[in-house]
Structures are given as C-alpha cells and as structure tokens.
Design a protein around this motif. Structure first.
Motif, short mmCIF file in Angstrom:
data_model
loop_
_atom_site.label_atom_id
_atom_site.label_comp_id
_atom_site.label_asym_id
_atom_site.label_seq_id
_atom_site.Cartn_x
_atom_site.Cartn_y
_atom_site.Cartn_z
N ALA A 38 7.17 6.91 -3.52
CA ALA A 38 8.34 6.64 -2.68
C ALA A 38 9.23 7.86 -2.57
O ALA A 38 9.77 8.15 -1.49
CB ALA A 38 9.12 5.45 -3.25
N ASN A 39 9.37 8.60 -3.67
CA ASN A 39 10.22 9.79 -3.64
C ASN A 39 9.67 10.88 -2.73
O ASN A 39 10.42 11.70 -2.21
CB ASN A 39 10.38 10.35 -5.06
CG ASN A 39 11.29 9.49 -5.91
OD1 ASN A 39 12.17 8.79 -5.39
ND2 ASN A 39 11.11 9.52 -7.22
N THR A 40 8.34 10.89 -2.53
CA THR A 40 7.76 11.90 -1.64
C THR A 40 7.93 11.52 -0.17
O THR A 40 7.84 12.37 0.71
CB THR A 40 6.25 12.08 -1.92
OG1 THR A 40 5.54 10.89 -1.56
CG2 THR A 40 6.00 12.40 -3.37
N VAL A 41 8.17 10.25 0.08
CA VAL A 41 8.29 9.76 1.47
C VAL A 41 9.74 9.54 1.88
O VAL A 41 10.08 9.62 3.05
CB VAL A 41 7.50 8.45 1.64
CG1 VAL A 41 7.67 7.86 3.04
CG2 VAL A 41 6.02 8.69 1.35
N VAL A 96 12.75 -7.89 4.95
CA VAL A 96 11.35 -7.50 5.00
C VAL A 96 10.62 -8.23 3.88
O VAL A 96 10.97 -8.11 2.70
CB VAL A 96 11.15 -5.98 4.84
CG1 VAL A 96 9.67 -5.62 4.94
CG2 VAL A 96 11.96 -5.22 5.89
N TRP A 97 9.62 -9.01 4.26
CA TRP A 97 8.81 -9.74 3.28
C TRP A 97 7.57 -8.93 2.97
O TRP A 97 6.87 -8.46 3.86
CB TRP A 97 8.42 -11.10 3.85
CG TRP A 97 9.57 -12.02 4.09
CD1 TRP A 97 10.36 -12.06 5.21
CD2 TRP A 97 10.07 -13.01 3.20
NE1 TRP A 97 11.32 -13.02 5.06
CE2 TRP A 97 11.17 -13.63 3.85
CE3 TRP A 97 9.69 -13.45 1.93
CZ2 TRP A 97 11.89 -14.67 3.25
CZ3 TRP A 97 10.42 -14.48 1.33
CH2 TRP A 97 11.50 -15.06 1.99
N LEU A 98 7.29 -8.75 1.68
CA LEU A 98 6.13 -7.99 1.22
C LEU A 98 5.20 -8.92 0.46
O LEU A 98 5.64 -9.73 -0.37
CB LEU A 98 6.58 -6.84 0.30
CG LEU A 98 7.63 -5.88 0.86
CD1 LEU A 98 8.04 -4.87 -0.21
CD2 LEU A 98 7.10 -5.15 2.10
N ALA A 127 6.18 0.52 -3.72
CA ALA A 127 6.75 1.71 -3.11
C ALA A 127 7.54 1.36 -1.86
O ALA A 127 8.63 1.91 -1.61
CB ALA A 127 5.65 2.72 -2.77
N LEU A 128 7.01 0.44 -1.05
CA LEU A 128 7.75 -0.02 0.12
C LEU A 128 9.05 -0.71 -0.30
O LEU A 128 10.10 -0.50 0.33
CB LEU A 128 6.89 -0.99 0.93
CG LEU A 128 5.89 -0.37 1.90
CD1 LEU A 128 4.95 -1.44 2.45
CD2 LEU A 128 6.59 0.35 3.04
N ALA A 133 14.69 -0.87 -0.27
CA ALA A 133 15.88 -1.21 -1.04
C ALA A 133 16.90 -0.09 -0.98
O ALA A 133 18.11 -0.34 -0.89
CB ALA A 133 15.49 -1.51 -2.49
N ARG A 134 16.44 1.15 -1.02
CA ARG A 134 17.36 2.28 -0.93
C ARG A 134 18.03 2.34 0.44
O ARG A 134 19.12 2.92 0.58
CB ARG A 134 16.61 3.59 -1.18
CG ARG A 134 16.09 3.76 -2.59
CD ARG A 134 15.55 5.15 -2.80
NE ARG A 134 14.70 5.24 -3.98
CZ ARG A 134 14.14 6.38 -4.40
NH1 ARG A 134 14.37 7.51 -3.73
NH2 ARG A 134 13.37 6.39 -5.47
#
Length: 306
Positions: A38-41, A96-98, A127-128, A133-134
């Motif tokens: 996630a940090n890379t994206v 958003v539902w995962l 990761a999504l 969330a951020r």
C-alpha cells in the motif's frame, strides 16, 4: 489443480478447525505485506477528484453566470481580467465493500507461484483497505465486518477475517444499501453463466463492481507431463491422466475461453475485470483496481498466450 494427498481421519469439523488455524497464522504476515505494498501505491492516490463540500482546495475555474458572487475568489481574479471560483474537493465518505474468497480451492500453490491464491487475495484485500481508509472511505466486508471509517480499518478487517468461516460462492450482499463499490477477489472457477446469475442482480441494484481473478501460473500454463493425478480440494474428486501433456492445448483453450466469457459478461454490466497471477507482483493488480476506484481506469494489457 495439483495432486493433493488424502488426509487421514479427516472430518468436516476437523478440517474447518485446521483451516481456521492456518488462516490465523497467515493473516498477520498478510497485514505486513499489505501495508508495504500500500505504501508503494499510496503516492498515486488522489481520491475521487470531484468538486463538492470539503476543506481541501481542488482548482480555480472561471466564474459562470448565475453562480453566487460569494464564491468568487477575488484575490485570484485580481491577477487578470477574469473572475474565478475556488473549488473544493468532494470529501464525503464513500462505502467500499471488500470480499475475498476463503474457500479451500484458494489454498492452492504450485512451484511456479510465489504464494498461495489465498495469501495473495488477502494481501490485495488488506492493501486496498489500507489505501481506502487513509483516503477517508468507509470499509466493509459482507457478512464479516460492518462498514467503518477509521485509519485502522485494515487491522480491524484482518482481525475479523481470522474468525471468519470458509466461504462457498459469492457473499451475501443483502445488507448493502445504496450506491457503493464492491471488490470481489477470488479464483472464480465456477461456470461463468452461474457466476453471472449471482453477479447480475448486484449490478442491477446499482453496485459498482470490480472483480480480481487470482490464479496460479500452473492453472493457466498447465505445465504437467506424464502420469498426473489432480484432486479437487473442495469435493475430493480425483482425475488421473496417463500423459497429461496430451490435454494441454485443449485445457488452455477452455481456460482462456472461460476467462474471456467472464470478462465480457462483467464489462457488459459495467463492472471491471482484472486477471492476476500469483507469479506477478501484487502491486500490479492493486494499481489497476485503485485506478478504477478513483475513476481513472487504465486499460490492462492483454496477456500473451504462449
């Protein structure tokens, strides 16, 4: 797809307990990997980029006749002979539902894949959740976790997944109300027509869908030869070929036809389809879905058949 030995003294209750323990051991490592990816994206995430109620400045644009004069930014307008309005970015939380397939077929990993399908699905899902969330979105998981808007949504989802039962088929989505996004992650090896019978009603209810097909490289390439026994991890059914290499071309033809049919059905409904190999980087699928969610889809490159 690979040969799997029969377990001795196996019972449904014992198998379920074993699966629960395996997932409990797997999830913490998936959380760490998900946060790293996630940090890379995250640097490329710009929210939904549309004007509306919010605090963050988005853009200046020319004043349109009929708009409130109070919206004019006089300092910017003083620079030239035009009137400009200061737009703010829309910041209303979106749900958003995962969902990730946790059925036994997802535990498969050949020597050609870097991780199991289940591990990759969980990493993509978490990761999504971390990225969304951020961005202030509300994250939920059908039947497992109600939507929450919190910075630690990924950790809360991971905790819920540890205690989640194995899944069979698509999730129950009756609790989903209003327009939302739903991301479904799994191998989707069921008949495409059967899948669409379940997905079609979701699209007609207004759900905006994104489906990630996770597969092991061996499932696509069929690199087997000689006498090979295949076992279905869900039913225990077995199939043996004396010379597996003789069915490779027919297998691959059916495999790609199934994928193309599924992709065509989904695109017809306005949903997005992202095939993803466990032999590839997880960030590739994450970037593709994240682009769709942000309203900036990129056309995925077609995989060359070899």
């Amino acid at each position: 797809m690979a040969s799997i030995g029969e377990s001795v003294g196996s019972t449904p209750a014992r198998d379920a307990l074993t699966r629960a323990r395996q997932r409990a051991m797997l999830v913490p490592d998936c959380v760490v990997e998900a946060r790293r990816i996630a940090n890379t994206v995250i640097a490329g995430w710009h929210g939904r980029r549309r004007r509306g109620i919010g605090e963050n400045f988005w853009q200046f644009r020319p004043y349109a006749e009929g708009e409130s004069i109070a919206r004019i930014d006089w300092r910017r307008s003083a620079r030239d002979d035009h009137l400009y309005v200061r737009d703010r970015e829309w910041e209303a939380a979106h749900t958003v539902w995962l969902w990730a397939d946790l059925s036994p077929s997802m535990t498969y990993k050949s020597r050609f894949g870097t991780v199991s399908k289940e591990s990759r699905a969980l990493v993509l899902m978490l990761a999504l959740a971390e990225i969304l969330a951020r961005s202030g979105e509300r994250i939920g998981c059908p039947g497992i976790m109600e939507p929450v808007a919190a910075r630690n949504a990924a950790e809360r989802l991971a905790t819920a997944l540890i205690h989640a039962p194995d899944t069979q088929g698509l999730p129950d989505t009756r609790m989903i109300r209003g327009a939302s996004d739903i991301v479904l992650i799994g191998d989707f090896l069921d008949d495409p027509d059967l899948l669409m019978e379940n997905i079609g009603p979701l699209a007609r209810r207004g759900l905006r869908g994104h489906l990630i097909e996770v597969y092991d490289p061996a499932e696509e390439d069929f690199p087997y030869s000689g006498r090979t026994e295949f076992s279905d991890p869900e039913t225990g059914a077995k199939l043996t070929f004396g010379r597996a290499e003789t069915v490779r071309e027919d297998y691959r033809r059916i495999w790609f036809a199934r994928r193309e049919a599924l992709g065509d059905h989904l695109r017809h409904l306005g949903w997005n389809f992202v095939p993803h190999s466990t032999g590839a980087l997880a960030s590739q699928a994450l970037i593709a879905v994240h682009a769709y969610l942000s309203g900036q889809p990129t056309a995925p490159a077609r995989k060359e058949r070899t």
